[in-house]
Write an enzyme that holds these catalytic residues in place. Structure first.
Site, PDB file in Angstrom:
ATOM      1  N   GLU A   1      44.874  28.436  35.024  1.00 19.68           N
ATOM      2  CA  GLU A   1      44.701  28.555  36.472  1.00 19.68           C
ATOM      3  C   GLU A   1      43.264  28.246  36.920  1.00 19.68           C
ATOM      4  OE1 GLU A   1      47.950  31.248  38.493  1.00 19.68           O
ATOM      5  OE2 GLU A   1      46.549  32.501  37.367  1.00 19.68           O
TER       6      GLU A   1
ATOM      7  N   HIS B   1      39.991  36.346  40.137  1.00 21.96           N
ATOM      8  CA  HIS B   1      41.447  36.306  40.285  1.00 21.96           C
ATOM      9  C   HIS B   1      42.045  37.366  39.376  1.00 21.96           C
ATOM     10  CE1 HIS B   1      45.579  35.163  40.429  1.00 21.96           C
ATOM     11  NE2 HIS B   1      45.609  34.711  39.193  1.00 21.96           N
TER      12      HIS B   1
ATOM     13  N   HIS C   1      45.713  40.140  38.783  1.00 20.59           N
ATOM     14  CA  HIS C   1      47.116  40.462  39.092  1.00 20.59           C
ATOM     15  C   HIS C   1      47.280  41.969  39.183  1.00 20.59           C
ATOM     16  CE1 HIS C   1      47.040  36.875  36.240  1.00 20.59           C
ATOM     17  NE2 HIS C   1      47.385  36.330  37.390  1.00 20.59           N
TER      18      HIS C   1
ATOM     19  N   HIS D   1      52.251  37.518  42.722  1.00 16.68           N
ATOM     20  CA  HIS D   1      51.325  36.989  41.722  1.00 16.68           C
ATOM     21  C   HIS D   1      50.049  37.832  41.638  1.00 16.68           C
ATOM     22  CE1 HIS D   1      49.011  33.101  40.276  1.00 16.68           C
ATOM     23  NE2 HIS D   1      48.638  34.189  39.631  1.00 16.68           N
TER      24      HIS D   1
HETATM   25 ZN   LIG Z   1      47.288  34.347  38.040  1.00 11.97          ZN
END
Ligand SMILES: [Zn+2]
Length: 232
Positions: A74, A93, A95, A157
């Protein structure tokens, strides 16, 4: 070790303290000082396991230019946001669970707490696809949805937060998870809950999230993860 490596490792150690059972997933980055792309945490290991030799430099095409680890697929989240936002020096980032749960409710973020004042009015973007962000085109779509905001929810996500540096990006991530948790708690108790007006929220944001306070909160997060309560 360069300054950008030590900043990124500090971000990784703090985020490792907030792993929230996300194991080896989630990543953080800092902008390469020579304009080649983003230095990122590498994949297959937890945040707190990062060392300088495992950080990777990834360019806009997803090519690993330097570093000893394996690239997170990603990486376009980071490279495309940095490409479209010259003001962004760091990206996180994750989750984390309350953010994912909150995003699935479809509720707008409400300023129940100080934390949420970072994200209102209209400072929390949403990206509707739950697919992993693995291509430059998907990364661009996330960056376009983010616009000039500090954070975006990725449906089913996780979240992305940005900042001028790791202090801003990490503190924003921690505050977003907390704001999401508080709103889920509140909404579970009653659907008819109260919250600050936009004007009050903006005033509180200006008082609560000064640059000085963000730096102090970042320093505290670092001390906490390093197991020391003494000021540095
Ligand atoms: Zn992710």
């Amino acid at each position: 070790m360069t300054d950008q490596h030590s900043e990124l490792l500090a971000a990784c150690s703090v985020l490792g303290g907030y792993a929230q059972d996300d194991l080896i997933w989630g990543h953080a980055s800092v902008r390469d000082s020579e304009g080649r792309g983003a230095w990122m945490k590498s994949s297959r290991l937890g945040f707190e396991e990062m060392t300088a030799d495992l950080l990777v430099l990834v360019d806009d095409s997803g090519t690993t230019l330097a570093g000893g680890g394996t690239r997170h697929i990603e990486s376009p989240i980071h490279t495309e946001i940095m490409r479209s936002r010259p003001d962004v020096g760091a990206v996180v980032h994750t989750h984390w669970p309350h953010v994912v749960a909150f995003g699935a409710t479809g509720m707008p973020m409400r300023p129940i707490s100080h934390d949420a004042t970072l994200f209102v009015p209209d400072r929390l973007a949403r990206y509707g696809s739950g697919e992993l962000i693995t291509t430059p085109e998907q990364g661009r779509a996330v960056a376009e949805a983010l616009e000039d905001r500090p954070a975006i929810l990725l449906a089913h996500h996780g979240m992305v937060t940005v900042g001028a540096d790791v202090a801003e990006a990490v503190v924003t991530a921690v505050m977003l998870e907390r704001a999401a948790r508080l709103q889920l708690l509140t909404a579970a108790a009653t659907p008819d809950f109260s919250y600050s007006s936009d004007d009050e929220a903006i005033r509180k944001r200006d008082q609560h999230f000064t640059r000085s306070n963000i730096e102090a909160a970042w320093a505290y997060l670092l001390r906490r993860v390093q197991g020391s309560s003494s000021a540095t």
